[in-house]
Design a protein around this motif. Structure first.
Motif, short mmCIF file in Angstrom:
data_model
loop_
_atom_site.label_atom_id
_atom_site.label_comp_id
_atom_site.label_asym_id
_atom_site.label_seq_id
_atom_site.Cartn_x
_atom_site.Cartn_y
_atom_site.Cartn_z
N VAL A 1 13.44 5.97 -11.66
CA VAL A 1 12.78 4.74 -11.23
C VAL A 1 12.85 4.71 -9.71
N TRP A 2 11.72 4.93 -9.11
CA TRP A 2 11.58 5.19 -7.67
C TRP A 2 11.79 3.91 -6.84
N GLY A 3 12.39 4.09 -5.67
CA GLY A 3 12.84 2.97 -4.85
C GLY A 3 11.78 2.12 -4.16
N TRP B 1 1.36 20.86 -1.58
CA TRP B 1 0.67 19.60 -1.30
C TRP B 1 0.83 19.22 0.17
N TRP B 2 1.93 18.59 0.55
CA TRP B 2 2.04 18.14 1.94
C TRP B 2 2.05 19.32 2.90
N GLY B 3 2.70 20.42 2.52
CA GLY B 3 2.83 21.57 3.41
C GLY B 3 1.74 22.61 3.20
N ASN C 1 18.50 5.03 -2.16
CA ASN C 1 17.12 4.84 -1.66
C ASN C 1 16.30 6.10 -1.85
N ASN C 2 15.01 5.96 -1.60
CA ASN C 2 14.08 7.09 -1.64
C ASN C 2 13.75 7.56 -0.22
N GLU C 3 14.10 8.78 0.07
CA GLU C 3 13.65 9.50 1.27
C GLU C 3 13.90 8.78 2.58
N ILE C 4 15.02 8.08 2.68
CA ILE C 4 15.31 7.47 3.98
C ILE C 4 16.14 8.42 4.85
N GLY D 1 0.84 -1.20 0.00
CA GLY D 1 0.00 0.00 0.00
C GLY D 1 0.87 1.25 0.00
N TRP D 2 0.43 2.26 -0.73
CA TRP D 2 1.17 3.54 -0.75
C TRP D 2 0.16 4.65 -0.86
N ASP D 3 0.61 5.90 -0.91
CA ASP D 3 -0.41 6.95 -0.94
C ASP D 3 -0.97 7.18 -2.35
N TRP D 4 -0.69 6.26 -3.25
CA TRP D 4 -1.34 6.23 -4.56
C TRP D 4 -1.68 4.79 -4.96
N GLY D 5 -1.46 3.84 -4.03
CA GLY D 5 -1.64 2.44 -4.44
C GLY D 5 -2.33 1.59 -3.39
N SER E 1 14.05 16.71 -7.86
CA SER E 1 13.77 15.32 -8.24
C SER E 1 12.38 14.85 -7.80
N GLU E 2 11.67 15.64 -7.03
CA GLU E 2 10.27 15.32 -6.70
C GLU E 2 9.52 16.57 -6.27
N TYR E 3 8.32 16.68 -6.72
CA TYR E 3 7.32 17.65 -6.29
C TYR E 3 6.08 17.24 -7.05
C1 BMA Z 1 7.16 11.16 -2.51
C2 BMA Z 1 7.43 9.74 -2.90
C3 BMA Z 1 6.38 8.78 -2.47
C4 BMA Z 1 5.02 9.39 -2.32
C5 BMA Z 1 4.94 10.76 -2.91
C6 BMA Z 1 3.62 11.41 -2.76
O1 BMA Z 1 7.88 11.57 -1.45
O2 BMA Z 1 8.71 9.36 -2.56
O3 BMA Z 1 6.76 8.15 -1.30
O4 BMA Z 1 4.09 8.58 -2.87
O5 BMA Z 1 5.90 11.52 -2.33
O6 BMA Z 1 3.28 11.59 -1.42
#
Ligand code: BMA
Length: 855
Positions: free
Chosen positions: A389-391, A532-534, A455-458, A196-200, A550-552
């Motif tokens: 290609v996300w971790g 989004w998150w903030g 890795n992603n966001e560890i 499960g993820w926040d899109w899956g 690399s992400e937004y």
């Molecule tokens: C990023 C990704 C995912 C997540 C996405 C949306 O930080 O690395 O973990 O799905 O945000 O919240």
């Protein structure tokens, strides 16, 4: 089943005749009757059952237990409605698969036979004719075992038992004195998004998810060829092929390197290969090499070579490799503001434009090569040159990287760890080391592969997400967890990478610094989630610009037709449990509403809501891309979250699960164009920037006009511009007052075109007000439909601005050349698409919607 289909490396032959299947880059077939190794798929006649059940059901291999249950009609479509909730029992059971097969006599005579599982998901025990031959615990590894002594000529019985990964993970977790963030999933080397993820959705599946083969051979096997570019100039490419061979005793080998269509000289070598020294180096050269370029800069030229090895009396073996000749560096140099972070390709700093890639399905064997190709072509069509290609997903199949090679899409490759802390015990670390080794060897020849990332966001999670407090770690536990982290991502993994792929850079964690820290905008790569998150406004994208974004991202609904695929009509509303189950972010709809209220009037119905969320998402991401590209060369990359979906869902994707482009994907194609016009409103001034991703300088003219919604031109100007590829150029500057004085800014827009020799390089319509404030009138749209062969064109015109015109056909999909665009008053615009429909059918099914129709 009788094994009659034979694979010779990546070729299949049958009954003595060769024919090629699905090889991305076809070489002339070599009629190799004395083939040293022959592999055959064991994919037929599989059955499965729940452990303990008596009845066997038909199964597919490669496949998953969920899709097998679905095709046997034991379960309903897992993606429909709220079915996900009722299918969670599947991951608590153990499952068994079995098949029977005979072996062709000529193959059976070979001295060696290996059974190779290219993917077992995950805890699997394999029995051949009643004997256990294998026990596997990593979905990302190939599990190969010598099975010669267990194999029979006829009636072989192969059984694979899968143990519940969830139960095993929970049991592992109990052994630790502390809880690690990430729950039971982190103990299992399995695609983390399955939990499960926040899109899956959560579908922790199991199965033989990649091919299973028998590989027959005699004296030797050619395991791998690694092609290294030793030197590269315009006149010559000096290459080294490191050939890895297993032999039983020393033998003299002849090696041959040849190329498709004889485009290369052929090279012959003779070497003695010994059991203790598996790697042989062969050097060869390509004269006047054609460079491999990423999309936008030139052709992704590939040399398809074949490396053949033979030794007298034992036949020959070969590997086919697509070689792309390019240099590539990740450049990180200290500068006045921090440290650069950019990719230099063939000596040129290249701005990366792309997106993040997540798996294209929850059930991975369903992802066909056609689906890969479609999504990657969609990325290319949108002018992308990089995907990350996300971790939390998987190392994709070879064909994914082959398509990236040929389309010129660079790959930022995470290793498969995401948003959690992982164990540090020896068995786990050894398992990971082997996983990294195998995948680095498998993927390192691809010219598209740009970077390995740990890795992603560890790192970000550990330092910023409050885990210490949440899990109440004692000081020494916290220290131990972090030491385990450092060991894995700062030592074990980079050691493997630098041994096996020393030319490629390794980056420990994406991002390197969390978005709450100002340093995250000064060095490294950034994930900026303040929007989004903030809950920060879109305008913040203009301020929060790092060196490499690399992400937004921002969410939108998928198209109505996609929603129809998982709901009954009565459930198509935001309050229905079915729709809610297809929004996995805890406050997803509330967050969308927060921004929607800021930008748009309240939608009148569900369909309008879908449409507006798509416009909103496009507005947000367009703002970000313009800001990132406008900050070139300080910022040298922008990869939004996320390209596509693994199921039909409200998400950050620009292409939905069914392959339908959201408004965002059309917007991205424009925003990632070679030339981009963007506007900065300083309060006093309008600065018009033009960003060029061309090489060298471009001379062009920027034409500007202020137009009202009825099409009257109120003001015009133009500016000559000399555009450098090194940085964004201020092409026009106007005092705001001069431009907007005495006009109704709720009813006008600034139309800008960048023109060179009569050709339009870029366009931009700049609105002075947010969409909800615009004084739009209901447009009268006329259209004319024409057809030539299967190409349909619709020419549209309107009496007044038709903002964000969305064109669709009732009950039919069509990929329009453009969509969601502003149909300007008194300016005809033609969109085209391929379809078998007649002109009359198109007319009858055409549905047009513009912003006015939403409230
Ligand atoms: C990023 C990704 C995912 C997540 C996405 C949306 O930080 O690395 O973990 O799905 O945000 O919240």
């Amino acid at each position: 089943m009788r094994l009659f289909e034979m694979r010779l490396n990546n070729r299949i032959f049958s009954c003595g005749y060769f024919f090629l299947i699905l090889s991305l880059h076809l070489l002339t077939p070599f009629c190799n009757a004395g083939a040293q190794s022959v592999s055959i798929n064991i994919h037929a006649d599989w059955k499965f059952r729940k452990a303990g059940d008596t009845e066997w059901l038909r199964a597919s291999v490669p496949g998953t237990v969920h899709t097998d249950l679905l095709s046997n009609k034991i379960i309903p479509d897992p993606f429909f409605g709220v079915n996900e909730k009722n299918l969670q029992w599947i991951d608590t059971c153990d499952w068994e698969y079995e098949t029977r097969f005979d072996v062709d006599d000529s193959l059976f005579q070979r001295s060696h036979c290996e059974m190779s599982f290219e993917g077992l998901d995950t805890y699997a025990t394999v029995f051949l004719n009643g004997q256990q031959i294998l026990s596997a615990d990593n979905m990302f590894r190939t599990w190969a075992v010598d099975c010669k002594k267990n194999l029979k000529k006829e009636k072989n019985h192969l059984v694979v038992r899968f143990e519940s990964a969830v139960k095993r993970g929970i049991a592992e977790a109990k052994k630790l004195p502390y809880t690690l963030p990430g729950d039971e999933k982190i103990f299992t080397r399995k695609a983390q998004y399955q939990y499960g993820w926040d899109w899956g959705p959560r579908f922790v599946t199991c199965g033989i998810w990649r091919p299973v083969k028998l590989i027959f051979r005699n004296a030797f096997i050619l395991n791998d060829v690694h092609v290294i570019i030793d030197q590269l100039s315009d006149s010559v490419a000096q290459l080294i092929a490191e050939v890895n061979i297993t032999v039983e005793k020393p033998a003299t080998f002849s090696f041959k390197i040849i190329a498709e269509n004889g485009s290369l000289d052929s090279f012959n070598f003779e070497r003695i290969v010994r059991p203790e020294n598996k790697t042989t180096k062969l050097t060869f050269a390509i004269k006047n090499p054609k460079r491999w370029w990423c999309n936008g800069l030139g052709d992704a030229s590939l040399y398809h070579i074949s490396v053949q090895a033979s030794t007298s009396g034992s036949g020959s073996d070969q590997k086919n490799i697509a070689v792309g000749l390019r240099t590539l560096q990740l450049v990180q140099e200290k500068d006045a503001k921090g440290k650069s972070f950019y990719f230099r390709i063939n000596g040129i700093p290249v701005f990366m434009k792309g997106a993040n890639w997540i798996p294209a399905d929850n059930f991975l064997p369903r992802v066909s090569d056609e689906k890969y190709l479609q999504l990657l072509s969609d990325a290319k069509d949108a002018n992308m040159n990089m995907l990350r290609v996300w971790g939390g997903g998987v190392y994709e199949r070879n064909s994914f990287y082959e398509y990236c090679d040929s389309l010129g899409i660079l790959v930022w490759q995470d290793f498969m760890f995401a948003c959690a802390m992982y164990p540090g015990n020896k068995a786990f670390v050894d398992n990971v080391r082997e996983e990294i080794r195998e995948n680095v060897i498998r993927l390192r020849n691809h010219p598209s592969l740009a970077l390995w990332c740990g890795n992603n966001e560890i790192d970000e999670g550990w330092k910023n997400w409050g885990w210490q407090k949440q899990y109440k770690y004692a000081e020494e536990d916290s220290a131990k967890i972090y030491i385990d982290y450092l060991n894995l991502f700062h030592k074990i993994i980079p050691d493997v990478v630098s041994n096996l792929d020393p030319e490629r850079s390794y980056w420990e964690s994406s991002p390197s610094i969390g978005w709450g820290h100002k340093e995250s905008l000064e060095e490294g790569d950034s994930h900026y989630w303040g929007v989004w998150w903030g809950m920060e406004p879109f305008e913040m994208y203009k301020k929060k610009i790092g060196r490499f974004m690399s992400e937004y991202g921002f969410q939108a609904m998928p198209e109505l037709r996609t929603i129809e695929s998982f709901t009954d009509e009565k459930d198509r509303s935001l309050s229905s449990p079915e729709i809610k189950n297809h929004q996995k972010h805890p406050t997803g709809f509330e967050t969308i509403d927060h921004y929607l209220n800021d930008w748009y009037k309240e939608p009148k119905d569900f369909e309008s809501y879908i449409y507006l969320t798509q416009l909103l998402q496009a507005d947000g991401i367009r703002t970000a891309i313009e800001a990132h590209r406008g900050a070139k060369p300080y910022c040298m990359g922008t990869l939004y979250w996320q390209l596509s979906d693994c199921w039909p869902v409200a998400s950050w994707s620009s292409i939905d699960y069914n392959g339908r482009w959201k408004a965002l994907h059309y917007a991205v194609r424009e925003s990632y164009g070679k030339y981009l016009i963007s506007v900065e409103d300083t309060g006093e001034y309008f600065n018009v920037f033009v960003t060029s991703d061309d090489t060298g300088f471009t001379k062009a003219t920027l034409r500007l006009s202020a137009v009202d919604f009825s099409g009257n031109v109120l003001w015009r100007d133009s500016a000559f511009c000399y555009l450098s590829a090194d940085k964004a150029t201020v092409a026009y500057k106007a005092k705001k007052e001069d431009l907007t004085y005495s006009v109704n800014t709720f009813r006008i827009f600034l139309k800008m075109d960048l023109v060179k020799n009569g050709q339009t390089l870029a366009t931009k319509n700049y609105f002075f007000k947010k969409p909800k404030e615009l004084l739009l009138e209901k447009p009268e749209i006329n259209y004319d439909v024409r057809k030539e062969k299967d190409n349909i064109s619709i020419t549209l015109s309107s009496n007044t601005l038709a903002k964000n015109l969305f064109i669709r056909l009732k009950n039919t999909d069509a990929r329009f050349s453009e969509n969601y665009f502003d149909l300007l008053p008194k300016e005809a615009r033609t969109v085209s698409f391929h379809s078998a429909l007649t002109v009359e059918e198109v007319r009858l099914s055409l549905i047009l919607r513009s912003l006015c129709d939403s409230y």
